[in-house]
Design a protein around this motif. Structure first.
Motif, PDB file in Angstrom:
ATOM      1  N   PRO A 240       0.828  -1.215   0.000  1.00  0.00           N
ATOM      2  CA  PRO A 240       0.000   0.000   0.000  1.00  0.00           C
ATOM      3  C   PRO A 240       0.861   1.264   0.000  1.00  0.00           C
ATOM      4  CG  PRO A 240       0.063  -0.953   2.202  1.00  0.00           C
ATOM      5  CD  PRO A 240       0.816  -1.896   1.323  1.00  0.00           C
TER       6      PRO A 240
ATOM      7  N   ILE B  70      -3.900  -6.009  -1.282  1.00  0.00           N
ATOM      8  CA  ILE B  70      -3.053  -5.033  -0.607  1.00  0.00           C
ATOM      9  C   ILE B  70      -2.088  -5.803   0.283  1.00  0.00           C
ATOM     10  CG2 ILE B  70      -3.039  -3.126   1.044  1.00  0.00           C
ATOM     11  CD1 ILE B  70      -5.880  -2.447  -0.121  1.00  0.00           C
TER      12      ILE B  70
ATOM     13  N   ASP C 208       0.026  -6.021   2.860  1.00  0.00           N
ATOM     14  CA  ASP C 208       0.415  -5.302   4.078  1.00  0.00           C
ATOM     15  C   ASP C 208       1.208  -6.157   5.053  1.00  0.00           C
ATOM     16  OD1 ASP C 208      -1.668  -6.956   4.824  1.00  0.00           O
ATOM     17  OD2 ASP C 208      -2.547  -5.515   6.224  1.00  0.00           O
TER      18      ASP C 208
ATOM     19  N   ARG D 246       1.563  -3.511   8.150  1.00  0.00           N
ATOM     20  CA  ARG D 246       0.306  -3.414   8.904  1.00  0.00           C
ATOM     21  C   ARG D 246       0.514  -2.991  10.351  1.00  0.00           C
ATOM     22  NH1 ARG D 246      -1.533  -8.410  11.616  1.00  0.00           N
ATOM     23  NH2 ARG D 246       0.168  -9.915  11.648  1.00  0.00           N
TER      24      ARG D 246
ATOM     25  N   GLN E 283      -3.583   1.149   6.909  1.00  0.00           N
ATOM     26  CA  GLN E 283      -4.981   1.587   6.935  1.00  0.00           C
ATOM     27  C   GLN E 283      -5.152   2.892   6.167  1.00  0.00           C
ATOM     28  OE1 GLN E 283      -5.635   1.779  11.146  1.00  0.00           O
ATOM     29  NE2 GLN E 283      -6.083  -0.411  11.352  1.00  0.00           N
TER      30      GLN E 283
ATOM     31  N   THR F  38      -4.569   2.290   2.348  1.00  0.00           N
ATOM     32  CA  THR F  38      -5.677   1.519   1.789  1.00  0.00           C
ATOM     33  C   THR F  38      -6.891   2.415   1.579  1.00  0.00           C
ATOM     34  OG1 THR F  38      -4.937  -0.551   2.805  1.00  0.00           O
ATOM     35  CG2 THR F  38      -7.254  -0.417   2.190  1.00  0.00           C
TER      36      THR F  38
ATOM     37  N   LYS G 108      -8.556   3.407  -2.069  1.00  0.00           N
ATOM     38  CA  LYS G 108      -9.963   3.158  -2.378  1.00  0.00           C
ATOM     39  C   LYS G 108     -10.687   4.443  -2.767  1.00  0.00           C
ATOM     40  CE  LYS G 108     -10.594  -0.995   0.460  1.00  0.00           C
ATOM     41  NZ  LYS G 108     -11.296  -1.578   1.644  1.00  0.00           N
TER      42      LYS G 108
ATOM     43  N   MET H  73     -11.034  -5.225  -3.626  1.00  0.00           N
ATOM     44  CA  MET H  73      -9.751  -5.176  -2.930  1.00  0.00           C
ATOM     45  C   MET H  73      -9.768  -6.074  -1.706  1.00  0.00           C
ATOM     46  SD  MET H  73      -8.380  -1.275  -3.182  1.00  0.00           S
ATOM     47  CE  MET H  73      -8.166  -0.500  -4.787  1.00  0.00           C
TER      48      MET H  73
ATOM     49  N   VAL I  10      -7.215  -7.501   1.638  1.00  0.00           N
ATOM     50  CA  VAL I  10      -6.062  -7.151   2.459  1.00  0.00           C
ATOM     51  C   VAL I  10      -5.365  -8.436   2.882  1.00  0.00           C
ATOM     52  CG1 VAL I  10      -5.272  -6.004   4.554  1.00  0.00           C
ATOM     53  CG2 VAL I  10      -7.188  -5.036   3.250  1.00  0.00           C
TER      54      VAL I  10
END
Length: 235
Positions: A13, A33, A35, A74, A122, A125, A129, A141, A143
């Protein structure tokens, strides 16, 4: 049961990435994504480039709290103790009075970064979007950290995507062309997955009285071009 997805794309991301990533997302049936990879502070995850009147371009960025070498994307925490949102919005003023879509895009970006995000994953992402919605990209999408794929811990760099694609029941995985050297096409073929690479298509667009600079953040593309034009370029 595996979720069927014919063509899959996977990427870390990034912070308002360049337009080519959105072309790749639009071409895929699903976008993952990624992460769970290691976080790198000095990377496109925390910064990108926009126009600057005096020196061509300058960075816009988001601060992240101190992280160890083993920190995953993440788990990299946004440092909201710094007023980075105000600095971001202030830097966007370079487009004011010049770019035809300044007001709309400034509002889009302001709304996208307004919530309090705990992690960089977060935040990035959510902004990804938001831009996809603006460009009417409908690619679902996923994660990576939310997916129980059982990926081996000793994966080589080019094998992460293979395990994710297999877990999704994909028949094809497409990567940005810059990563060709990381991948073994025969390995993918033996696992029943076609390995393909995204073709970069450079564009030159009018930037008023300011000099055009190539490969800037999608922010620059949004400022100067209407949605209809950008959608045509996605194809």
């Amino acid at each position: 049961m595996k979720r069927e997805s014919r063509l899959v794309g996977i990427m870390q991301p990034y912070f308002f990435p360049y337009f080519e990533q959105f072309r790749l997302i639009a071409a895929c049936d699903s976008w993952v994504i990624f992460d769970t990879a290691q976080f790198s502070r000095k990377s496109w995850m925390t910064r990108n480039r926009i126009l600057n009147r005096d020196k061509g371009w300058s960075y816009v960025s988001v601060p992240v709290k101190h992280t160890g070498l083993a920190t995953t994307i993440r788990n990299a925490l946004v440092d909201d103790g710094q007023d980075w949102r105000a600095r971001l919005m202030d830097k966007l003023k370079v487009y004011q009075g010049e770019a035809p879509h300044y007001a709309v895009v400034r509002e889009l970006i302001g709304q996208a970064v307004a919530p309090r995000f705990e992690t960089i994953a977060q935040l990035n992402t959510a902004t990804l979007k938001a831009v996809c919605e603006y460009l009417e990209i409908r690619t679902p999408m996923l994660v990576a950290s939310d997916m129980a794929l059982g990926i081996p811990e000793d994966c080589e760099p080019g094998e992460w995507a293979l395990h994710i694609a297999k877990g999704l029941g994909a028949s094809e995985y497409r990567n940005a062309a810059g990563g060709v050297a990381l991948f073994d096409p025969d390995l993918y073929a033996r696992n029943g997955i076609v390995l393909s690479f995204h073709e970069h298509r450079p564009r030159h667009y009018a930037t008023g009285r300011l000099d055009f600079v190539d490969n800037l953040s999608v922010i620059d593309w949004l400022m100067w071009n209407d949605v209809a034009t950008l959608k045509a370029w996605l194809a």
